[in-house]
Design a protein around this motif. Structure first.
Motif, PDB file in Angstrom:
ATOM      1  N   PHE A 193      27.232  43.609  61.366  1.00 34.17           N
ATOM      2  CA  PHE A 193      27.360  42.337  62.084  1.00 34.17           C
ATOM      3  C   PHE A 193      27.963  41.289  61.164  1.00 34.17           C
ATOM      4  CE2 PHE A 193      26.041  38.448  64.245  1.00 34.17           C
ATOM      5  CZ  PHE A 193      26.185  38.796  65.581  1.00 34.17           C
ATOM      6  N   ARG A 194      29.064  40.705  61.612  1.00 34.48           N
ATOM      7  CA  ARG A 194      29.654  39.532  60.946  1.00 34.48           C
ATOM      8  C   ARG A 194      29.287  38.330  61.795  1.00 34.48           C
ATOM      9  NH1 ARG A 194      34.538  37.113  58.189  1.00 34.48           N
ATOM     10  NH2 ARG A 194      34.666  35.116  59.259  1.00 34.48           N
ATOM     11  N   PRO A 195      28.387  37.433  61.313  1.00 33.31           N
ATOM     12  CA  PRO A 195      27.971  36.296  62.136  1.00 33.31           C
ATOM     13  C   PRO A 195      29.057  35.233  62.220  1.00 33.31           C
ATOM     14  CG  PRO A 195      26.995  36.140  59.958  1.00 33.31           C
ATOM     15  CD  PRO A 195      27.740  37.449  59.994  1.00 33.31           C
ATOM     16  N   SER A 196      28.868  34.281  63.124  1.00 32.03           N
ATOM     17  CA  SER A 196      29.786  33.145  63.217  1.00 32.03           C
ATOM     18  C   SER A 196      29.864  32.468  61.854  1.00 32.03           C
ATOM     19  CB  SER A 196      29.289  32.142  64.261  1.00 32.03           C
ATOM     20  OG  SER A 196      29.258  32.733  65.541  1.00 32.03           O
ATOM     21  N   GLN A 197      31.076  32.149  61.439  1.00 33.06           N
ATOM     22  CA  GLN A 197      31.292  31.627  60.087  1.00 33.06           C
ATOM     23  C   GLN A 197      30.493  30.335  59.868  1.00 33.06           C
ATOM     24  OE1 GLN A 197      33.075  29.068  58.239  1.00 33.06           O
ATOM     25  NE2 GLN A 197      32.652  30.276  56.419  1.00 33.06           N
ATOM     26  N   GLY A 198      29.718  30.306  58.764  1.00 35.30           N
ATOM     27  CA  GLY A 198      28.960  29.108  58.423  1.00 35.30           C
ATOM     28  C   GLY A 198      27.561  29.054  58.985  1.00 35.30           C
ATOM     29  N   THR A 199      27.155  30.059  59.779  1.00 34.50           N
ATOM     30  CA  THR A 199      25.818  30.021  60.393  1.00 34.50           C
ATOM     31  C   THR A 199      24.748  30.639  59.490  1.00 34.50           C
ATOM     32  OG1 THR A 199      26.321  32.083  61.570  1.00 34.50           O
ATOM     33  CG2 THR A 199      26.677  30.027  62.770  1.00 34.50           C
ATOM     34  N   VAL A 200      25.147  31.420  58.492  1.00 38.18           N
ATOM     35  CA  VAL A 200      24.207  31.997  57.525  1.00 38.18           C
ATOM     36  C   VAL A 200      24.410  31.271  56.198  1.00 38.18           C
ATOM     37  CG1 VAL A 200      23.612  34.072  56.207  1.00 38.18           C
ATOM     38  CG2 VAL A 200      24.107  34.247  58.639  1.00 38.18           C
ATOM     39  N   SER A 201      23.332  30.922  55.529  1.00 36.80           N
ATOM     40  CA  SER A 201      23.422  30.153  54.282  1.00 36.80           C
ATOM     41  C   SER A 201      24.248  30.882  53.225  1.00 36.80           C
ATOM     42  CB  SER A 201      22.022  29.888  53.724  1.00 36.80           C
ATOM     43  OG  SER A 201      22.110  29.262  52.456  1.00 36.80           O
ATOM     44  N   SER A 202      25.126  30.128  52.553  1.00 36.28           N
ATOM     45  CA  SER A 202      25.930  30.687  51.466  1.00 36.28           C
ATOM     46  C   SER A 202      25.422  30.220  50.098  1.00 36.28           C
ATOM     47  CB  SER A 202      27.399  30.266  51.628  1.00 36.28           C
ATOM     48  OG  SER A 202      27.514  28.851  51.595  1.00 36.28           O
ATOM     49  N   VAL A 203      24.276  29.548  50.066  1.00 39.04           N
ATOM     50  CA  VAL A 203      23.705  29.079  48.798  1.00 39.04           C
ATOM     51  C   VAL A 203      23.258  30.284  47.978  1.00 39.04           C
ATOM     52  CG1 VAL A 203      21.873  27.721  47.718  1.00 39.04           C
ATOM     53  CG2 VAL A 203      22.960  26.908  49.829  1.00 39.04           C
ATOM     54  N   GLY A 204      23.799  30.387  46.763  1.00 37.15           N
ATOM     55  CA  GLY A 204      23.459  31.522  45.913  1.00 37.15           C
ATOM     56  C   GLY A 204      24.345  32.735  46.135  1.00 37.15           C
ATOM     57  N   VAL A 205      25.495  32.524  46.811  1.00 38.01           N
ATOM     58  CA  VAL A 205      26.458  33.615  47.032  1.00 38.01           C
ATOM     59  C   VAL A 205      27.776  33.219  46.385  1.00 38.01           C
ATOM     60  CG1 VAL A 205      27.586  35.093  48.728  1.00 38.01           C
ATOM     61  CG2 VAL A 205      25.363  34.071  49.267  1.00 38.01           C
ATOM     62  N   LEU A 206      28.326  34.084  45.521  1.00 37.29           N
ATOM     63  CA  LEU A 206      29.596  33.775  44.861  1.00 37.29           C
ATOM     64  C   LEU A 206      30.715  33.727  45.900  1.00 37.29           C
ATOM     65  CD1 LEU A 206      29.456  35.913  41.590  1.00 37.29           C
ATOM     66  CD2 LEU A 206      29.281  33.436  41.801  1.00 37.29           C
ATOM     67  N   PRO A 207      31.507  32.644  45.917  1.00 39.10           N
ATOM     68  CA  PRO A 207      32.547  32.533  46.947  1.00 39.10           C
ATOM     69  C   PRO A 207      33.863  33.184  46.528  1.00 39.10           C
ATOM     70  CG  PRO A 207      32.435  30.501  45.692  1.00 39.10           C
ATOM     71  CD  PRO A 207      31.398  31.420  45.096  1.00 39.10           C
TER      72      PRO A 207
END
Length: 603
Positions: A193-207
């Motif tokens: 599952f790829r969720p809608s962009q920006g709906t899952v927290s990206s804090v602590g994930v290397l971009p």
């Protein structure tokens, strides 16, 4: 001169010396072989998926009457882009790991899963820096695809997909920028599952590229996939009954070599008897994008192509990659300039391309993205689900050297993955068995923010999809010895039935042809002819209208719709159809006679 060489020269004539040398060399060879086998066994034990093994225990369960932790008892792994406190996040690169400190906090998504009762057991291999969609990693080795060990597992979240497919964990987290979760799920035969962009927290994930990417997840079981989604997206457990309208992207299924009997037909059959599902529609997505994303025309012109079906998706994919490179450069330019020589050759090339990218037309790139989101929202609204093949090709062989073949593979698959990446909508990848040795999957896409709607849909249809996939696998291919498309085979059967005056059978055959390929005007037009013979004029009119929407120059469709409307005593509309047929074919006798007849009737 070394002592060993001096010893050999001094004792060269002594046979015992050569025995000692032979035993030593043999020992070295045996030791090397033993080490090689040990590494191989270790890789095979975990399919080469894991980088670090550990155990992050779940949070203590809340006291009653609080609800039970929904992920209790489940284990999961995470890609090497997620922070774990006191561990260095490696980003798929040993050099990155050497030049960075251990994380001070654990990523929010990981903490959320622990709070819901799951146990994290490992970090997994990923493509370097989040680039690439094959899953190959020069430094750590490529995770072994459990379904096809000689082929790539797909990337960038290769290790996470493999850990789920090999049943090492119950679910796994990965990063999806240009297909990094969807493609390995397809190649390894699992749900994702790829969720809608920006709906899952990206804090602590290397971009890698923050406006395109999102954390996604893999599972073998649809209920687990949904439970993880509910936890990460904080969704309500209440299910609302809603209408669903499936739209098949006919032009995108043409990119795939998988017979429609095993993809489109399976999905159609699966929803046929489910309540709340409207009759499926068919469309040309590339054409729709070309017509509704005006800013894309600029990029089609730059590439020297017209804004048609194929080139519009190719241009859209090119814009996606340009945004990825721009954002990667913004995020990591300083580090990349000093460390790019330590990267694997393929990813070094990606990084160099990113570093060379310029920002001259960056506003135009983001304008395409904004228009693309609006376009998909307009198409799907709140009840539409776009059905597409997840990938265009089976998994390539490991270590493929042919650059042209690799580039073609990338281009074809980016044309599919760019739809969700550029619109930000949610997408689920669903395995549907195999075609030959290769796994099959389709993807459902819903509107931006429609994550719960899509997760609920999967729970409803998954069992039926698997049943129909099993049936399709057991059937002989609907194909003749000359390799004619299954839809054409059904059309020919319909034609034979029509000539034999078996009108109902003809309708059934044409209906099957339409199910396999709903973008062919002839199939609708032929079915309309059979409906006319049966006196079903309303249905004949509807089919002709559909045929005209697909092909505005279909003379037979105008003639047959004119006949249907005349029979329904709608003379004015009927006359307009026959006139239109005469414009297209001025010498058409049927249209001339009908127009005269209608003039008398109306007078």
């Amino acid at each position: 001169m070394s002592k060993s060489l001096t010893f050999i020269q001094t004792n060269a004539s002594n046979p015992k010396t050569w025995v000692v040398i032979g035993v030593t060399v043999a020992g070295i060879v045996i030791l090397a072989e033993t080490r090689k086998r040990r590494i191989k066994a270790l890789r095979e034990e975990h399919f080469g998926a894991f980088l670090d093994r550990f155990e992050l225990l779940p949070f203590p369960p809340p006291p009653p009457p609080a609800a039970k932790q929904t992920l209790s008892g489940l284990t999961f792994s995470i890609s090497d882009a997620f922070d774990i406190k006191d561990y260095i996040t490696g980003f798929g690169s040993p050099q990155w790991k050497k030049t960075h400190e251990a994380a001070e906090k654990t990523a929010v998504v990981v903490t959320t899963l622990l709070r819901n009762g799951a146990t994290c057991v490992a970090k997994t291999v990923m493509d370097e820096m989040g680039f690439g969609i094959t899953g190959e990693n020069k430094h750590y080795g490529t995770p072994i695809n459990p379904l096809m060990p000689s082929n790539v597992p797909g990337g960038c979240s290769s290790g996470s997909a493999v850990s789920v497919a090999a049943e090492l964990v119950d679910f796994a987290l990965g990063i999806d920028t240009t297909g990094g979760v969807r493609i390995p799920a397809s190649f390894c035969g699992v749900l994702a599952f790829r969720p809608s962009q920006g709906t899952v927290s990206s804090v602590g994930v290397l971009p890698n590229s923050q406006s395109l990417e999102t954390a996604g997840w893999f599972a073998r079981d649809p209920s687990v996939l949904c439970q993880v989604g509910h936890a990460l997206l904080n969704l309500s457990a209440v299910t609302h009954k809603r209408q669903r309208s499936l739209i098949f992207a006919d032009d995108l299924f043409e990119l795939s070599d998988v017979p429609k009997q095993k993809s489109v037909h399976v999905v159609r059959k699966a929803i046929e008897n489910l309540p709340g599902y409207q009759a499926p529609k068919h469309m040309n997505v590339g054409q729709y994008v070309a017509s509704n994303v005006p800013s894309l025309a600029e990029f089609c012109e730059k590439s020297g192509t017209s804004q048609d079906t194929a080139s519009s998706l190719k241009a859209l994919a090119s814009v996606m990659l340009s945004i990825q490179r721009h954002e990667f450069k913004t995020n990591h330019e300083e580090w990349s300039q000093t460390c790019k020589s330590f990267l694997g050759p393929r990813f070094s090339s990606d990084v160099v391309t990113a570093l060379k990218s310029r920002n001259e037309n960056i506003k135009s790139l983001y304008r395409v993205k904004t228009e693309m989101r609006a376009t998909i929202q307009s198409l799907l609204k709140e009840d539409g689900i776009l059905v597409i093949p997840t990938v265009a090709d089976p998994p390539p062989k490991l270590n493929t050297k042919n650059k042209d073949a690799v580039n073609e593979f990338l281009e074809r698959n980016y044309a599919l993955s760019c739809i969700a990446s550029m619109s930000g909508c949610c997408q689920v990848t669903i395995p549907l068995g195999k075609h030959g040795e290769s796994p099959i999957s389709v993807s459902f896409l819903a509107y931006y923010g429609g994550d719960k709607f899509l997760l609920d849909t999967i729970l409803e249809v998954y069992a039926s999809l698997q049943d129909q996939a099993d049936i399709a696998a057991s059937l002989a291919p609907v194909n003749d010895s000359n390799g004619i498309e299954p839809s054409e085979v059904m059309k020919e059967k319909g034609n034979a039935a029509y000539k034999g005056r078996q009108w109902n059978k003809a309708v059934s055959c044409y209906t099957e042809a339409i199910k396999l390929n709903g973008a062919n005007a002839t199939y609708f037009c032929n079915r309309a002819a059979a409906y006319l013979e049966l006196g079903r004029f309303q249905q004949a009119e509807e089919d002709c209208t559909e045929a005209i929407l697909i092909d505005k120059k279909n003379v037979k469709a105008y003639l047959r719709r004119g006949t249907a409307r005349e029979s329904l005593i709608r003379y004015k509309e009927s006359a307009a159809d026959f006139k239109h047929a005469l414009v297209l074919e001025p010498q058409n006798k049927t249209a001339k006679i009908a127009e005269k007849r209608l003039r008398k009737l109306m007078s």
